[in-house]
Design an enzyme around this catalytic site. Sequence first.
Site: not given
Length: 330
Positions: A72, A77, A79-81, A83, A115, A145, A148
């Site tokens: 973004f 920032f 975003e790590i969705v 890993c 994030l 973001i 979850y």
Amino acid sequence: MHPGSMREYHSFDPIPVGREEHALREEKCVFCKQLPEMGAAYITKVVFDPHHSTIIIKRRGGVWGGICFRTFSQKGFVEIVFCAITHELRFKGYGMRLMNHMKEYCRFRSHFHLLTCADNNAIGFFRKAGFTNVTLPPESYAGYIKDYSHTTLMECVLSPDFNNLTLLQTIKHQRGMVYRKMQEVTKRPILFHNTHQHSGEDAVLKSLNWKPPSQEVLQALHKKFESILHTIAQHPASALCTEPLPPSQTHLLEPTDMTDYQTVQTRMRSRAYYLTKAIFKADLDRMVANRQAHYGDGSPQGQQLEDLKSVLASLLSNFDTPALATSTPP
């Protein structure tokens, strides 16, 4: 499938031209196997979405793990969705190496805020990777973001001047500088050989002018320790300290750091391990600190552990018997 879904693609090893889509499908399978609670349909949608990018580990001709993320730029920032790495590569440092490549990719493109909604079982890994509480204002990421259940929002702030891929070399260099400085300022350079033998151990203790506590002092000391262990057993956080931490956290700790309540009790029964208050306190502090890092400070478990930490600090400071004070080495 539209080629835009692979707008960004990276790996530790080069991918032959025309094989990008195949490798991306392999990475999708890794995510599905390691993150089953996400659902295969949702993972497929995200991985092949043109707004998301993936960094992978390619090893021995196959895909063994990766990080799927979204940038973004205007919000400042990344975003790590997802890993994840395969089970075969766990506990071998590949996850941290993968994260360091991710950081360098972002740093090179002037993205300094990462994030992620970290799974509560993986908080220890992300803390070790430099993730902490979020510093960005909520309006920067609210509505962007993916949120979850059973996760904690965390942030890693990157330094524009630090190369994450040279981290180990940097630490080694810093240790060397500290060691050389110690050699310059020390007034008593002593080197003991064969310290694993009794003669070597006696030489070390003699140089410190320290003697083991007498049996009378040791009995009084252990009586106090047993009282503290009984207090721990009655505390609401005792259940968190009774069992060893799960593998997702223990693989980040040194073997001597994996202390739990059962280990402390075993060492107490030996009557030869806790010779000083300092040794006993170090084990209890380590037991609580490891679990705080695992559960997170903001979780209900973290709050219980913080209360237990305060209780222990009060009890351990209450060593007012003069004989006990002599049991601590200089």
